[in-house]
Design an enzyme around this catalytic site. Structure first.
Site, PDB file in Angstrom:
ATOM      1  N   HIS A  22      11.769  -3.209  -5.968  1.00 11.76           N
ATOM      2  CA  HIS A  22      11.746  -2.041  -5.088  1.00 11.76           C
ATOM      3  C   HIS A  22      11.118  -2.401  -3.748  1.00 11.76           C
ATOM      4  O   HIS A  22      10.213  -3.233  -3.692  1.00 11.76           O
ATOM      5  CB  HIS A  22      10.927  -0.913  -5.716  1.00 11.76           C
ATOM      6  CG  HIS A  22      11.355  -0.545  -7.096  1.00 11.76           C
ATOM      7  ND1 HIS A  22      12.607  -0.034  -7.382  1.00 11.76           N
ATOM      8  CD2 HIS A  22      10.719  -0.634  -8.276  1.00 11.76           C
ATOM      9  CE1 HIS A  22      12.695   0.197  -8.679  1.00 11.76           C
ATOM     10  NE2 HIS A  22      11.576  -0.168  -9.259  1.00 11.76           N
ATOM     11  N   GLU A  79       5.051   1.181  -8.828  1.00 10.52           N
ATOM     12  CA  GLU A  79       5.060   1.912 -10.087  1.00 10.52           C
ATOM     13  C   GLU A  79       4.102   1.276 -11.065  1.00 10.52           C
ATOM     14  O   GLU A  79       3.574   0.179 -10.811  1.00 10.52           O
ATOM     15  CB  GLU A  79       6.483   1.933 -10.665  1.00 10.52           C
ATOM     16  CG  GLU A  79       7.018   0.564 -11.039  1.00 10.52           C
ATOM     17  CD  GLU A  79       8.526   0.579 -11.353  1.00 10.52           C
ATOM     18  OE1 GLU A  79       9.312   1.054 -10.513  1.00 10.52           O
ATOM     19  OE2 GLU A  79       8.893   0.108 -12.437  1.00 10.52           O
ATOM     20  N   HIS A 102      11.133  -7.172 -11.749  1.00 10.12           N
ATOM     21  CA  HIS A 102      10.780  -6.624 -13.059  1.00 10.12           C
ATOM     22  C   HIS A 102      11.988  -6.039 -13.770  1.00 10.12           C
ATOM     23  O   HIS A 102      13.001  -5.712 -13.144  1.00 10.12           O
ATOM     24  CB  HIS A 102       9.708  -5.549 -12.922  1.00 10.12           C
ATOM     25  CG  HIS A 102      10.169  -4.341 -12.147  1.00 10.12           C
ATOM     26  ND1 HIS A 102      10.155  -4.297 -10.777  1.00 10.12           N
ATOM     27  CD2 HIS A 102      10.660  -3.150 -12.546  1.00 10.12           C
ATOM     28  CE1 HIS A 102      10.609  -3.133 -10.375  1.00 10.12           C
ATOM     29  NE2 HIS A 102      10.942  -2.411 -11.418  1.00 10.12           N
ATOM     30  N   ARG A 123      19.087  -4.098  -7.355  1.00  8.83           N
ATOM     31  CA  ARG A 123      19.418  -4.806  -8.586  1.00  8.83           C
ATOM     32  C   ARG A 123      19.769  -6.241  -8.227  1.00  8.83           C
ATOM     33  O   ARG A 123      20.648  -6.469  -7.395  1.00  8.83           O
ATOM     34  CB  ARG A 123      20.623  -4.085  -9.201  1.00  8.83           C
ATOM     35  CG  ARG A 123      20.883  -4.366 -10.636  1.00  8.83           C
ATOM     36  CD  ARG A 123      22.086  -3.566 -11.132  1.00  8.83           C
ATOM     37  NE  ARG A 123      21.821  -2.150 -11.253  1.00  8.83           N
ATOM     38  CZ  ARG A 123      22.642  -1.185 -10.814  1.00  8.83           C
ATOM     39  NH1 ARG A 123      23.774  -1.474 -10.218  1.00  8.83           N
ATOM     40  NH2 ARG A 123      22.320   0.075 -10.981  1.00  8.83           N
TER      41      ARG A 123
HETATM   42 ZN    ZN Z   1      11.262  -0.243 -11.309  1.00  8.60          ZN
END
Ligand code: ZN
Length: 310
Positions: free
Chosen positions: A96, A114, A171, A191
């Site tokens: 991200h 996150e 991740h 992605r």
């Molecule tokens: Zn994520």
């Protein structure tokens, strides 16, 4: 003053399953339900208030028009998003952006830092967390050459583990993990690898290699979190992370524990058990916000809660 209980929003994902029904009793829409957006003011899955004078209002409406409930905290968007994720299959490997990159390249979206609390994991479950490239040019080379085995770091996980995942961290959740995620309120994901999978029509999912290369931090430098647990009368408070975006705790209550809501606002998710907050009944699967000025309160019962604030 009452806690603000939220309606969860469920999201179908190709990697989803039925754990949100089997474990939490939610009325999920289908057998590929991957995400429960439990406390959300994001337009891709808006939460609504279930009780009290604000019943029926969206969390975004309250953020926009009743900012006093949130201690007059600043920001265009409600800053946090709490989810429960059921990874019934491997998720694609992703990364991200941070706030600056997302604001510039994704229409003013927030970046996404996150963190994950592992609610449950099957025997031998893993995560992808970090990579082995030493420099940004190594990242580009390894991605362009598809050196996935050498690039990706895999780690074993078990119930109760916690991971802090700053923007820029490579991740992926892998099959057999059920997690509670606390994140910035953003839905921007790049992605970089999808295990060469194709859909029923034989098409691969879209990858975002250039944006991934832009935002991946190299070398990977995440030492992990060291949870600190503190016993209090009636329970244990474990602090997992205090970052510029959010702080996250777990409250394990057994009996009666007294707290004071001294934050702009507090997000709470009941992971297990039944009990009360003051005189209001709460149970596993409930998610609510304690607004500014909620003051002193007690949690009673046998309860496990994830708690976060900005
Ligand atoms: Zn994520």
């Amino acid at each position: 003053m009452e806690p603000l209980f939220l309606t969860p929003v469920f999201q179908e994902r190709i990697w989803g399953g039925t754990a949100l029904r089997d474990e939490f009793g939610y009325d999920i829409p289908n057998d590929k339900t991957g995400e429960c957006w439990a406390i959300s003011a994001h337009p891709n899955g808006m939460g609504y208030i279930k009780n009290g004078p604000f019943k029926g209002k969206s969390l975004k409406e309250l953020w926009d028009h009743n900012r006093e409930l949130f201690g007059n905290a600043e920001g265009k968007q409600f800053p946090l998003l709490t989810k429960i994720l059921d990874a019934n299959a491997d998720l694609s490997v992703q990364v991200h952006p941070d706030d600056a990159y997302a604001n510039l390249n994704e229409n003013g979206e927030l970046g996404k830092t996150e963190c994950w609390y592992i609610i449950d994991a099957k025997e031998g479950a893993e995560l992808i967390f970090g990579h082995n490239a030493k420099t940004a040019s190594d990242v580009r080379k390894m991605l362009e050459e598809g050196q996935w085995e050498a690039f990706l770091r895999r780690i074993k996980v078990k119930k109760g583990d916690f991971f802090f995942v700053p923007s820029g961290t490579v991740h992926a959740l892998c099959e057999g993990t059920l997690i509670l995620e606390t994140q910035q309120s953003s839905d921007t994901t790049y992605r970089l690898y999808d295990y060469d999978r194709v859909d029923d029509a034989g098409n691969p999912r879209e990858l975002h290699l250039e944006k991934s290369i832009d935002v991946i931090h190299a070398p990977h430098s995440n030492a992990g979190v060291k949870p600190s647990a503190k016993e209090i009368p009636g329970g244990v408070v474990t602090t997992y992370v205090a970052s510029e975006f959010f702080s996250v705790y777990k409250y394990d209550i057994d009996g009666v524990a007294a707290f004071s809501q001294d934050q702009p606002f507090l997000l709470m998710s009941v992971l297990s058990g039944t009990g009360k907050i003051n005189e209001v009944a709460i149970q596993k699967g409930d998610h609510f916000i304690l607004p500014a000025g909620f003051g002193d309160y007690t949690l009673t019962g046998k309860l496990e809660l994830m708690v976060s604030h900005i």
